[in-house]
Structures are given as C-alpha cells and as structure tokens.
Design a protein around this motif. Structure first.
Motif, mmCIF file in Angstrom:
data_model
loop_
_atom_site.group_PDB
_atom_site.id
_atom_site.type_symbol
_atom_site.label_atom_id
_atom_site.label_comp_id
_atom_site.label_asym_id
_atom_site.label_seq_id
_atom_site.Cartn_x
_atom_site.Cartn_y
_atom_site.Cartn_z
ATOM 1 N N VAL A 172 0.877 -1.174 0.000
ATOM 2 C CA VAL A 172 0.000 0.000 0.000
ATOM 3 C C VAL A 172 0.913 1.222 0.000
ATOM 4 O O VAL A 172 1.927 1.234 0.703
ATOM 5 N N LEU A 173 0.581 2.235 -0.789
ATOM 6 C CA LEU A 173 1.429 3.445 -0.844
ATOM 7 C C LEU A 173 0.697 4.633 -0.228
ATOM 8 O O LEU A 173 -0.540 4.710 -0.264
ATOM 9 N N LEU A 203 -4.013 3.061 -2.250
ATOM 10 C CA LEU A 203 -3.468 4.275 -1.626
ATOM 11 C C LEU A 203 -4.081 4.489 -0.245
ATOM 12 O O LEU A 203 -5.293 4.333 -0.066
ATOM 13 N N LEU A 204 -3.225 4.846 0.695
ATOM 14 C CA LEU A 204 -3.653 5.196 2.051
ATOM 15 C C LEU A 204 -3.354 6.679 2.268
ATOM 16 O O LEU A 204 -2.310 7.168 1.828
ATOM 17 N N VAL A 205 -4.267 7.376 2.935
ATOM 18 C CA VAL A 205 -4.035 8.796 3.225
ATOM 19 C C VAL A 205 -4.204 9.029 4.728
ATOM 20 O O VAL A 205 -5.171 8.564 5.334
ATOM 21 N N GLY A 206 -3.253 9.764 5.295
ATOM 22 C CA GLY A 206 -3.330 10.141 6.708
ATOM 23 C C GLY A 206 -3.362 11.658 6.833
ATOM 24 O O GLY A 206 -2.304 12.301 6.776
ATOM 25 N N CYS A 247 -7.719 3.532 1.739
ATOM 26 C CA CYS A 247 -7.622 3.417 3.193
ATOM 27 C C CYS A 247 -7.366 4.783 3.817
ATOM 28 O O CYS A 247 -6.631 5.598 3.242
ATOM 29 N N LEU A 248 -7.977 5.034 4.962
ATOM 30 C CA LEU A 248 -7.811 6.314 5.658
ATOM 31 C C LEU A 248 -7.284 6.025 7.059
ATOM 32 O O LEU A 248 -7.844 5.179 7.774
ATOM 33 N N ARG A 249 -6.222 6.716 7.442
ATOM 34 C CA ARG A 249 -5.647 6.554 8.787
ATOM 35 C C ARG A 249 -6.162 7.711 9.634
ATOM 36 O O ARG A 249 -5.832 8.859 9.356
ATOM 37 N N VAL A 250 -6.972 7.391 10.647
ATOM 38 C CA VAL A 250 -7.714 8.447 11.342
ATOM 39 C C VAL A 250 -7.706 8.263 12.862
ATOM 40 O O VAL A 250 -7.578 7.152 13.368
ATOM 41 N N HIS A 251 -7.892 9.394 13.566
ATOM 42 C CA HIS A 251 -8.033 9.345 15.026
ATOM 43 C C HIS A 251 -9.478 9.101 15.427
ATOM 44 O O HIS A 251 -9.746 8.314 16.332
ATOM 45 N N ASP A 252 -10.408 9.809 14.784
ATOM 46 C CA ASP A 252 -11.816 9.725 15.191
ATOM 47 C C ASP A 252 -12.568 8.821 14.210
ATOM 48 O O ASP A 252 -13.011 9.257 13.145
ATOM 49 N N VAL A 253 -12.682 7.549 14.601
ATOM 50 C CA VAL A 253 -13.279 6.563 13.693
ATOM 51 C C VAL A 253 -14.774 6.831 13.517
ATOM 52 O O VAL A 253 -15.324 6.692 12.427
ATOM 53 N N ARG A 254 -15.422 7.272 14.587
ATOM 54 C CA ARG A 254 -16.877 7.496 14.499
ATOM 55 C C ARG A 254 -17.188 8.608 13.504
ATOM 56 O O ARG A 254 -18.055 8.458 12.632
ATOM 57 N N ALA A 255 -16.472 9.722 13.611
ATOM 58 C CA ALA A 255 -16.702 10.840 12.676
ATOM 59 C C ALA A 255 -16.385 10.409 11.250
ATOM 60 O O ALA A 255 -17.091 10.778 10.298
ATOM 61 N N THR A 256 -15.342 9.589 11.102
ATOM 62 C CA THR A 256 -14.962 9.105 9.770
ATOM 63 C C THR A 256 -16.060 8.218 9.197
ATOM 64 O O THR A 256 -16.430 8.347 8.028
#
Ligand code: PMM
Length: 284
Positions: A172-173, A203-206, A247-256
């Motif tokens: 994954v890039l 692709l993953l984005v943070g 893929c999304l790397r996130v802190h707030d999973v609920r909002a995401t």
C-alpha cells in the motif's frame, strides 16, 4: 468505500494525542473503543513522528507497542504496527500484527522490508525523506514539483519492497502528508492523488488532525487547535472516498464512519446505479 485504520499512539509526545494512551491499559481500552466505532484495522505506534521529535530507544518502542498489540490481537483486532525499525516490526508480527506501516518506506531501516517479506505481511510504504528532527530541511521539490517528485520517490520505495520479496498485492502506498511537506504541498498531493494510481497499489491517506487543516481553519495566523479539526477532516474524508481512496488513517473513527456513510449514500444514487430508482416503500 475506503477501509478505516484507527490510530493508537502509545507515545508521550505525538502531536495529535500525545500522552493520552501512553500506558498499555489505556492504549488497549482506546483500541477497543475504535474497534467498536467501526475501525477495520488498528495502527499501533510507539514513536512520535511529530516535526522536531527525538526518537525513543528500540527497547522503549518495543515496551510500548508489543503488549498492546498482543492484547488487541487477542480481542480479535486486525493490527498494524507503525514503525520504521526491523526489530519492532519483527516483534509486532510475532505478536500477531499483520501489517507493517513504515513511514520511511524502508529508508530508515531497509531490513524492515526483509522482515515483512519473510512474514508474508502487508506493507504500507509512506513517502518520507528524513527523521522528524530534520524533515523541515527537506521540503524542496524542485524542479518537478511535489506531486511528480513524490510519485518518483514512492516508485523507488515500491521497487525496493518488490526487490526484497514483498508481493505487489501486499503493498500500500501513502503520499505522507505533513512529512517534509508544507501545507501547500499537502493540498497539491490531495488534489492530484490520482497521479499516484498508475503505481498500481492501493493508496492510504493520513490527514487526520494534521497542521495543514489547522492552518486552513486558523484565524489571524493562529492555527485551529489539534482537537478542533475534526469537522474539516470529515469533509476531506467524504471527498477522498468519492475519489476512490482505499484506506484512511484516522483518530476519530466514528466521525470518519459518519462521513463515509454520507459519501456512500451519495455514490449509491449516482445516475446509472439501480438504487437511484426508488421503490414504493422508499416513497412511503
Ligand atoms: N502520519 C503519522 C504517523 N504515521 N503513517 C502513515 N502511513 N501515514 C501517515 O500520514 C502517518 C503515519 C503522524 O500522525 P499521528 O502523530 O497523528 O499519528
């Protein structure tokens, strides 16, 4: 819709949540909360990559992440380890992690690539140029500009991962928002993300809580505090989902998850999709 990677930083000093989950007990409880909120994967990290941060000792990083990984795997989570070190990757995979998220894409410790290949694990290779204490000195993307340069440098990391024996289907890039990048660089990478697609990997984005969102929302040059950037991030999540990010790397999973529900509801009703046609029950 993109997969959601929930962040568990077992660090005293991460920019976004430093110190909040810095014991095994607190980190595990937080991971379980993110799973309950709908995370597909939990990303456990023991090194802060905040600009200017100094590195922990290997032993410290191991002590932070391994017990947390063991417990979250036992609880049924799919776990990724956020590390640039082969010793930590090895121990994390032995403890049940299935993914190594290496923000250096194999540059900090090339042996990470061999460890991932040996375990048949998934590998996230992020665009990176230098450790946190020096990355601000590496923001020159001339002459080709940030998008073409990141693409070329990620292609090199992809080649290195393949040469080490990692399967293409397991790579994954990630453009590495905020890592040796100005706010404008981050926006350019987001706008032209499709230009990374020909590399042939998901692709993953943070972007979660990062300073480019803080400066976007700031007033009179004062950035919006880290914990008040979630609405802007949710808007970005919906836009990225519509663009097909994997893929999304996130802190707030609920909002995401909420933002993804909106994106999905819209996408299902695009003309040409059968669910656009309402039934009698829908009308009632
Ligand atoms: N950002 C951070 C840490 N790890 N990993 C990947 N793959 N992509 C990122 O953008 C990324 C990362 C820094 O953010 P944090 O301190 O909030 O975890």
């Amino acid at each position: 819709m993109p997969r959601v990677m929930g962040i568990v930083n077992v660090t005293p000093d991460s920019f976004s949540d430093g110190g909040r989950w810095d014991t095994t007990e607190r980190a595990v409880a937080h991971g379980l909360q993110l799973l309950g909120d709908g995370a597909d994967v939990l990303d456990i990290g023991g090194e802060s990559t905040r600009p200017g941060a100094t590195r922990p000792l290997v032993a410290e990083e191991l002590d932070r992440v391994v017990p947390v990984i063991r417990e979250l795997v036992a609880a049924g989570a799919s776990v990724s380890v956020d590390t640039m070190r082969s010793e930590v990757a090895e121990a994390a995979l032995a403890a049940g992690a299935r993914t190594v998220n290496d923000v250096s894409g194999g540059l900090a410790d090339p042996r990470v690539l061999e460890v991932v290949a040996d375990h048949g694990a998934t590998y996230v290779a992020m665009h990176w140029r230098a450790h946190a204490d020096r990355m601000r000195d590496f923001t020159d993307y001339s002459p080709d500009g940030v998008v073409a340069t990141v693409r070329r440098e990620l292609a090199e990391r992809l080649d290195a991962a393949l040469a080490a024996g990692i399967d293409l289907g397991r790579i994954v890039l990630d453009p590495g928002l905020g890592f040796a990048k100005t706010a404008e660089h981050n926006w350019q990478l987001l706008v032209f993300l499709d230009l990374l697609e020909p590399l042939g990997c998901p692709l993953l984005v943070g972007a979660s809580r990062k300073s480019f969102l803080g400066s976007l929302l700031g007033v009179d040059g004062v950035p919006r505090p880290v914990d008040e950037r979630e609405h802007a991030h949710a808007a970005l999540v919906a836009l990225l989902a519509a663009r097909g990010v994997d893929c999304l790397r996130v802190h707030d999973v609920r909002a995401t998850r909420d933002a993804l529900a909106v994106a999905e509801a819209m996408s299902l009703r695009q003309p040409g999709r059968t669910s656009w046609v309402t039934t009698r029950e829908d009308d009632a």
